[in-house]
Design a protein around this motif. Structure first.
Motif, PDB file in Angstrom:
ATOM      1  N   GLN A  20       0.824  -1.207   0.000  1.00 55.80           N
ATOM      2  CA  GLN A  20       0.000   0.000   0.000  1.00 55.80           C
ATOM      3  C   GLN A  20       0.858   1.257   0.000  1.00 55.80           C
ATOM      4  O   GLN A  20       0.559   2.224  -0.711  1.00 55.80           O
ATOM      5  N   PHE A  21       1.901   1.257   0.807  1.00 55.16           N
ATOM      6  CA  PHE A  21       2.774   2.426   0.855  1.00 55.16           C
ATOM      7  C   PHE A  21       3.463   2.632  -0.492  1.00 55.16           C
ATOM      8  O   PHE A  21       3.597   3.766  -0.966  1.00 55.16           O
ATOM      9  N   GLU A  22       3.873   1.547  -1.114  1.00 52.40           N
ATOM     10  CA  GLU A  22       4.461   1.662  -2.462  1.00 52.40           C
ATOM     11  C   GLU A  22       3.425   2.200  -3.444  1.00 52.40           C
ATOM     12  O   GLU A  22       3.755   2.975  -4.360  1.00 52.40           O
ATOM     13  N   HIS A  23       2.172   1.803  -3.256  1.00 48.83           N
ATOM     14  CA  HIS A  23       1.097   2.300  -4.114  1.00 48.83           C
ATOM     15  C   HIS A  23       0.873   3.798  -3.901  1.00 48.83           C
ATOM     16  O   HIS A  23       0.570   4.543  -4.846  1.00 48.83           O
ATOM     17  N   LEU A  24       1.024   4.257  -2.642  1.00 50.34           N
ATOM     18  CA  LEU A  24       0.914   5.688  -2.355  1.00 50.34           C
ATOM     19  C   LEU A  24       2.051   6.445  -3.023  1.00 50.34           C
ATOM     20  O   LEU A  24       1.846   7.556  -3.554  1.00 50.34           O
ATOM     21  N   GLN A  25       3.240   5.893  -3.021  1.00 49.94           N
ATOM     22  CA  GLN A  25       4.357   6.532  -3.719  1.00 49.94           C
ATOM     23  C   GLN A  25       4.076   6.626  -5.220  1.00 49.94           C
ATOM     24  O   GLN A  25       4.414   7.629  -5.863  1.00 49.94           O
ATOM     25  N   LYS A  26       3.426   5.605  -5.761  1.00 46.52           N
ATOM     26  CA  LYS A  26       3.068   5.622  -7.175  1.00 46.52           C
ATOM     27  C   LYS A  26       2.110   6.778  -7.480  1.00 46.52           C
ATOM     28  O   LYS A  26       2.215   7.430  -8.531  1.00 46.52           O
ATOM     29  N   GLU A  81       4.532  14.739  -8.117  1.00 43.48           N
ATOM     30  CA  GLU A  81       4.972  15.310  -6.846  1.00 43.48           C
ATOM     31  C   GLU A  81       6.005  14.391  -6.190  1.00 43.48           C
ATOM     32  O   GLU A  81       6.027  13.185  -6.444  1.00 43.48           O
ATOM     33  N   PRO A  82       6.914  14.961  -5.359  1.00 42.93           N
ATOM     34  CA  PRO A  82       7.880  14.121  -4.638  1.00 42.93           C
ATOM     35  C   PRO A  82       7.144  13.148  -3.702  1.00 42.93           C
ATOM     36  O   PRO A  82       6.149  13.512  -3.091  1.00 42.93           O
ATOM     37  N   TRP A  83       7.636  11.939  -3.620  1.00 42.15           N
ATOM     38  CA  TRP A  83       6.960  10.935  -2.813  1.00 42.15           C
ATOM     39  C   TRP A  83       7.685  10.723  -1.481  1.00 42.15           C
ATOM     40  O   TRP A  83       8.902  10.931  -1.368  1.00 42.15           O
ATOM     41  N   PRO A  84       6.979  10.284  -0.457  1.00 40.58           N
ATOM     42  CA  PRO A  84       7.602  10.048   0.851  1.00 40.58           C
ATOM     43  C   PRO A  84       8.495   8.809   0.803  1.00 40.58           C
ATOM     44  O   PRO A  84       8.207   7.841   0.107  1.00 40.58           O
ATOM     45  N   GLU A  85       9.572   8.858   1.551  1.00 44.44           N
ATOM     46  CA  GLU A  85      10.514   7.734   1.585  1.00 44.44           C
ATOM     47  C   GLU A  85      10.201   6.757   2.706  1.00 44.44           C
ATOM     48  O   GLU A  85      10.475   5.568   2.580  1.00 44.44           O
ATOM     49  N   GLN A  86       9.649   7.260   3.809  1.00 43.40           N
ATOM     50  CA  GLN A  86       9.352   6.405   4.951  1.00 43.40           C
ATOM     51  C   GLN A  86       7.880   6.467   5.312  1.00 43.40           C
ATOM     52  O   GLN A  86       7.262   7.541   5.210  1.00 43.40           O
ATOM     53  N   VAL A 127       4.738   6.603   7.786  1.00 46.28           N
ATOM     54  CA  VAL A 127       4.416   7.139   9.108  1.00 46.28           C
ATOM     55  C   VAL A 127       2.975   6.780   9.428  1.00 46.28           C
ATOM     56  O   VAL A 127       2.201   6.380   8.546  1.00 46.28           O
ATOM     57  N   SER A 128       2.602   6.919  10.709  1.00 41.31           N
ATOM     58  CA  SER A 128       1.251   6.526  11.119  1.00 41.31           C
ATOM     59  C   SER A 128       0.182   7.431  10.513  1.00 41.31           C
ATOM     60  O   SER A 128      -0.948   6.997  10.282  1.00 41.31           O
ATOM     61  N   CYS A 129       0.501   8.691  10.283  1.00 38.89           N
ATOM     62  CA  CYS A 129      -0.453   9.613   9.674  1.00 38.89           C
ATOM     63  C   CYS A 129       0.290  10.472   8.660  1.00 38.89           C
ATOM     64  O   CYS A 129       1.208  11.223   9.013  1.00 38.89           O
ATOM     65  N   TYR A 130      -0.112  10.353   7.388  1.00 39.93           N
ATOM     66  CA  TYR A 130       0.539  11.107   6.315  1.00 39.93           C
ATOM     67  C   TYR A 130      -0.522  11.924   5.598  1.00 39.93           C
ATOM     68  O   TYR A 130      -1.590  11.420   5.248  1.00 39.93           O
ATOM     69  N   GLU A 131      -0.231  13.196   5.364  1.00 34.14           N
ATOM     70  CA  GLU A 131      -1.173  14.083   4.674  1.00 34.14           C
ATOM     71  C   GLU A 131      -0.416  14.922   3.650  1.00 34.14           C
ATOM     72  O   GLU A 131       0.675  15.436   3.932  1.00 34.14           O
ATOM     73  N   GLN A 132      -1.007  15.032   2.472  1.00 35.31           N
ATOM     74  CA  GLN A 132      -0.364  15.790   1.403  1.00 35.31           C
ATOM     75  C   GLN A 132      -1.436  16.388   0.486  1.00 35.31           C
ATOM     76  O   GLN A 132      -2.482  15.762   0.239  1.00 35.31           O
ATOM     77  N   SER A 133      -1.180  17.618   0.015  1.00 38.42           N
ATOM     78  CA  SER A 133      -2.100  18.289  -0.901  1.00 38.42           C
ATOM     79  C   SER A 133      -1.510  18.278  -2.303  1.00 38.42           C
ATOM     80  O   SER A 133      -0.315  18.516  -2.501  1.00 38.42           O
ATOM     81  N   LEU A 139      -7.090   3.840  -7.841  1.00 36.90           N
ATOM     82  CA  LEU A 139      -7.843   3.314  -6.702  1.00 36.90           C
ATOM     83  C   LEU A 139      -8.132   1.828  -6.865  1.00 36.90           C
ATOM     84  O   LEU A 139      -8.153   1.082  -5.881  1.00 36.90           O
ATOM     85  N   ALA A 140      -8.339   1.371  -8.093  1.00 36.35           N
ATOM     86  CA  ALA A 140      -8.675  -0.038  -8.324  1.00 36.35           C
ATOM     87  C   ALA A 140      -7.536  -0.969  -7.935  1.00 36.35           C
ATOM     88  O   ALA A 140      -7.766  -2.158  -7.675  1.00 36.35           O
ATOM     89  N   GLN A 141      -6.313  -0.455  -7.881  1.00 37.23           N
ATOM     90  CA  GLN A 141      -5.154  -1.280  -7.543  1.00 37.23           C
ATOM     91  C   GLN A 141      -4.786  -1.211  -6.065  1.00 37.23           C
ATOM     92  O   GLN A 141      -3.738  -1.719  -5.654  1.00 37.23           O
ATOM     93  N   LEU A 142      -5.645  -0.595  -5.243  1.00 34.43           N
ATOM     94  CA  LEU A 142      -5.364  -0.463  -3.817  1.00 34.43           C
ATOM     95  C   LEU A 142      -5.426  -1.828  -3.142  1.00 34.43           C
ATOM     96  O   LEU A 142      -6.399  -2.568  -3.290  1.00 34.43           O
ATOM     97  N   GLU A 143      -4.385  -2.180  -2.403  1.00 32.30           N
ATOM     98  CA  GLU A 143      -4.303  -3.470  -1.713  1.00 32.30           C
ATOM     99  C   GLU A 143      -5.210  -3.486  -0.477  1.00 32.30           C
ATOM    100  O   GLU A 143      -5.417  -2.464   0.170  1.00 32.30           O
ATOM    101  N   GLY A 144      -5.722  -4.675  -0.131  1.00 32.74           N
ATOM    102  CA  GLY A 144      -6.483  -4.830   1.095  1.00 32.74           C
ATOM    103  C   GLY A 144      -7.961  -5.072   0.854  1.00 32.74           C
ATOM    104  O   GLY A 144      -8.446  -5.045  -0.285  1.00 32.74           O
ATOM    105  N   THR A 145      -8.683  -5.301   1.956  1.00 34.47           N
ATOM    106  CA  THR A 145     -10.124  -5.566   1.925  1.00 34.47           C
ATOM    107  C   THR A 145     -10.867  -4.357   2.463  1.00 34.47           C
ATOM    108  O   THR A 145     -10.691  -3.978   3.626  1.00 34.47           O
TER     109      THR A 145
END
Length: 435
Positions: free
Chosen positions: A50-56, A63-68, A70-76, A119-125
């Protein structure tokens, strides 16, 4: 002059403990925003993907993507704001569409500005997915309600005026034609930060409500088995109370089987039931924070939750308590069964000891009889040896009355042999007593 604090030994987690209170700040949401939240249950492996998907997503939006993580990440991203929160067993994504639009409510959502296919490629249930339409209110309360109702596909609505009438909230707590839930918030005189806190509480109420209900199907699934085990245990206990002649080995096998099944259910459900209690407490806390006023003709969110959610949670708690009660009853029945078996074993041991005691007495009587024969036999051989000695002396020329000497020696030899055997017998008895 300030004191020198450089030599103080600070706890290595001190900074993290301070930061924990600020790790999930409330959002600031203006009117005319469209918010979508998706709660996804994930495994640790899926969370990494999921985190790799967020970087995608950052790469797709340039936009620059986060490297690590965190429990709560927010970006505009321009008019799109994305917030990702990692919880114990699920991850929530909040998408806020801040673009100006004259479209009807829910015609555009927080997902409208996402790249196609991401969104269709988001991992999880997905367990929770709903839209929140935020708008400024009008002065006419009746026209507001009519406006809000026609965008919920004719479903029965639940709503209130939180924060002492500072806003108006309606929702159906059902899935609509797009497979998402819906809430509409009309802002009367809330600031953007107050509005953000209100929407955050609504989203948490809905997400925690769904997470707390995950245990209900489990409770319903195992209830028939609990009923069967309860009846089986009642039958066994009644048989023990009636002091019937039982097959102890079979009863112990049945109790072991029941105990194994109960432990398997407990292992499968303990976390889920504990999580349900925790989520339910969070829902009740968020409901208190709403400080609702009633909207004419509608149940408030608190009334709806206490009427529908609380009984479901109570059902899960009742099943969990029943599991614990069955476990204790099986332990007590097993203890009674073991006591019954031990008493039977003690009775058998008592009979065996009595039998051994009788055999010991018989052996003692036989031993005394044998001792009598032994005196005769040993005396006979000793007299024979004496006679051989007398024959040898007679052969040397000595004149000895052999019959007389032999006759006189018989009683003397027998008495000496008897005394010797009794002495040996008493010595062995004293040795046994000392041991």
């Amino acid at each position: 002059m300030s004191a020198d604090t450089s030599s103080l030994d600070f706890h290595p987690l001190r900074a993290d403990l301070y930061q924990e209170l600020h790790s999930r700040p409330f959002q600031i949401i203006p009117p005319h925003a469209r918010v979508t939240q998706i709660a996804v249950i994930t495994t640790p492996e899926q969370r990494t993907r999921q985190f790799e998907h967020l970087q995608k997503l950052h790469r797709l939006l340039g936009e620059p993507w986060p490297e690590q993580e965190v429990s709560c990440y927010e970006q505009s991203f321009g008019k799109l704001r994305i917030r990702r929160e990692v919880h114990m067993e699920f991850t929530s994504y909040t998408f806020i569409n801040l673009a100006d639009s004259d479209a009807d409510p829910f015609a555009e959502t927080g997902l409208s500005l996402l790249p196609d296919g991401w969104l269709a490629q988001l991992e999880g249930t997905v367990v929770g997915a709903f839209h929140v339409e935020v708008r400024s209110s009008s002065e006419d309360a009746r026209s507001e309600l009519a406006f809000m109702r026609k965008h919920f596909e004719g479903m029965r609505l639940v709503g209130s005026s939180p924060q002492e009438g500072a806003a108006r909230v309606l929702g159906s707590f059902q899935l609509h034609s797009d497979n998402f839930g819906r809430f509409m918030v009309l802002n009367h005189h809330m600031s953007n930060s107050q509005l953000g806190r209100l929407i955050q509480r609504l989203m948490e109420i809905e997400t925690y409500r769904l997470m707390s209900l995950l245990a209900l199907p489990v409770a319903r699934e195992i209830t028939p088995s609990l009923n069967d085990m309860d009846q089986q245990l009642a039958r066994i206990t009644q048989s023990l109370a009636d002091n019937e002649s039982l097959d102890e080995q079979q009863i112990l096998a049945e109790l072991t089987n029941i105990a194994a099944r109960i432990e398997a259910y407990r292992a499968h459900t303990t976390f889920r039931f504990s999580a349900t209690r925790a989520y339910h407490r969070l829902v009740l806390t968020r409901l208190e924070e709403l400080r609702e006023d009633e909207v004419s003709g509608h149940l408030t969110i608190t009334e709806f939750m206490t009427r529908r959610l609380t009984p479901a949670v109570k059902t899960c708690e009742a099943v969990n308590e029943r599991l614990e009660d069955l476990s204790r009853r099986v332990d007590r029945a097993s203890e009674m069964m073991r006591t019954r078996v031990e008493l039977a074993i003690q009775s058998q041991n008592q009979q065996l000891l009595s039998s051994m005691d009788r055999r010991s007495r018989i052996q003692l009587m036989m031993q005394h009889t044998v001792e009598g024969f032994s005196v005769v036999a040993i005396s006979y051989y000793l007299i024979g040896l004496l006679k051989l000695g007398l024959d040898a002396l007679t052969g040397t020329g000595l004149t000895i009355n052999e019959p007389l000497v032999t006759g006189l020696a018989i009683p003397v030899v027998m008495v000496l042999v008897f005394i010797g055997i009794r002495t040996i017998h008493h010595r062995f008895i004293r040795m046994a007593r000392r041991q």
